[in-house]
Design a protein around this motif. Structure first.
Motif, mmCIF file in Angstrom:
data_model
loop_
_atom_site.group_PDB
_atom_site.id
_atom_site.type_symbol
_atom_site.label_atom_id
_atom_site.label_comp_id
_atom_site.label_asym_id
_atom_site.label_seq_id
_atom_site.Cartn_x
_atom_site.Cartn_y
_atom_site.Cartn_z
ATOM 1 N N LEU A 45 -0.065 -6.615 -6.074
ATOM 2 C CA LEU A 45 -1.281 -5.852 -5.807
ATOM 3 C C LEU A 45 -0.893 -4.551 -5.101
ATOM 4 O O LEU A 45 -0.865 -4.479 -3.875
ATOM 5 N N PRO A 46 -0.575 -3.497 -5.875
ATOM 6 C CA PRO A 46 -0.145 -2.219 -5.286
ATOM 7 C C PRO A 46 -1.336 -1.297 -4.999
ATOM 8 O O PRO A 46 -1.771 -0.537 -5.860
ATOM 9 N N VAL A 47 -1.850 -1.377 -3.804
ATOM 10 C CA VAL A 47 -3.005 -0.564 -3.422
ATOM 11 C C VAL A 47 -2.555 0.879 -3.225
ATOM 12 O O VAL A 47 -1.545 1.148 -2.583
ATOM 13 N N GLN A 48 -3.314 1.790 -3.791
ATOM 14 C CA GLN A 48 -3.074 3.224 -3.620
ATOM 15 C C GLN A 48 -4.152 3.749 -2.686
ATOM 16 O O GLN A 48 -5.326 3.798 -3.045
ATOM 17 N N ALA A 102 0.855 -1.197 0.000
ATOM 18 C CA ALA A 102 0.000 0.000 0.000
ATOM 19 C C ALA A 102 0.884 1.237 0.000
ATOM 20 O O ALA A 102 1.947 1.265 0.620
ATOM 21 N N LYS A 103 0.431 2.253 -0.738
ATOM 22 C CA LYS A 103 1.123 3.536 -0.784
ATOM 23 C C LYS A 103 0.133 4.632 -0.462
ATOM 24 O O LYS A 103 -1.036 4.547 -0.799
ATOM 25 N N GLY A 104 0.638 5.702 0.186
ATOM 26 C CA GLY A 104 -0.187 6.855 0.532
ATOM 27 C C GLY A 104 -0.208 7.874 -0.590
ATOM 28 O O GLY A 104 0.378 7.673 -1.661
ATOM 29 N N ALA A 147 3.019 8.838 -2.210
ATOM 30 C CA ALA A 147 3.682 7.729 -2.909
ATOM 31 C C ALA A 147 4.632 6.935 -2.012
ATOM 32 O O ALA A 147 5.365 6.083 -2.492
ATOM 33 N N LYS A 148 4.620 7.212 -0.702
ATOM 34 C CA LYS A 148 5.448 6.452 0.233
ATOM 35 C C LYS A 148 4.687 5.221 0.698
ATOM 36 O O LYS A 148 3.467 5.235 0.820
ATOM 37 N N SER A 149 5.434 4.162 0.978
ATOM 38 C CA SER A 149 4.850 2.913 1.450
ATOM 39 C C SER A 149 4.145 3.117 2.785
ATOM 40 O O SER A 149 4.641 3.826 3.663
ATOM 41 N N VAL A 150 2.972 2.512 2.910
ATOM 42 C CA VAL A 150 2.199 2.569 4.152
ATOM 43 C C VAL A 150 2.138 1.150 4.711
ATOM 44 O O VAL A 150 1.637 0.237 4.052
ATOM 45 N N GLU A 151 2.662 0.989 5.916
ATOM 46 C CA GLU A 151 2.657 -0.327 6.549
ATOM 47 C C GLU A 151 1.484 -0.448 7.513
ATOM 48 O O GLU A 151 0.944 0.558 7.976
#
Length: 147
Positions: free
Chosen positions: A125-128, A34-36, A39-43
């Protein structure tokens, strides 16, 4: 006797060529991220993945096994302080389905369709977060072929 040998050979070819129900798994491992908005990764995002074969839950980032299906996979992700993220992964027929139709007379294709083994989702699966995204294995294969 010659026709009998040809018949046996034809059956062996049909049983061993491209049949995902014999050689493949009904499960597929997918990479979920997931990215915010920045565009940074969200854990730590809780995601629910669903198709007509079941429902799975995972927390990003992770690898998750889902059951293959001819139906698309929907992914809904939520985290406090973030807008929800939605993703639709398009299901595509695997190459083995065409082998079943050509060499197996279609029986293997029917089995693979019903079990879901003849289909694949995109590997990633790159969730935005805050958006609705569609990912398609067809685009993945085009990108991979171009490399």
């Amino acid at each position: 006797m010659h026709n009998f040998k040809l018949t046996i050979l034809g059956i062996l070819i049909a049983l061993t060529t491209g049949c995902a129900s014999i050689t493949g798994s009904d499960m597929q491992q997918l990479s979920l991220t997931a990215k915010g908005d920045d565009a940074k990764s969200v854990e730590g995002v809780k995601c629910t993945l669903q198709n007509d074969k079941g429902t799975w839950e995972a927390i990003t980032p992770s690898f998750i096994n889902v059951r293959r299906s001819s139906e698309d996979l929907t992914v809904e992700c939520k985290k406090d302080g973030e807008k929800d993220g939605l993703l639709k992964a398009i299901s595509r027929a695997a190459g083995s389905m065409w082998g079943n139709i050509v060499f197996g007379g279609g029986i293997g294709a029917i089995i693979d369709h019903n079990k879901g083994t003849g289909y694949n989702y995109p590997d990633a699966l790159p969730v935005q977060m805050g958006s609705s995204v569609i990912v398609d294995r067809k685009a993945q294969e085009t990108t991979t072929a171009a490399k």
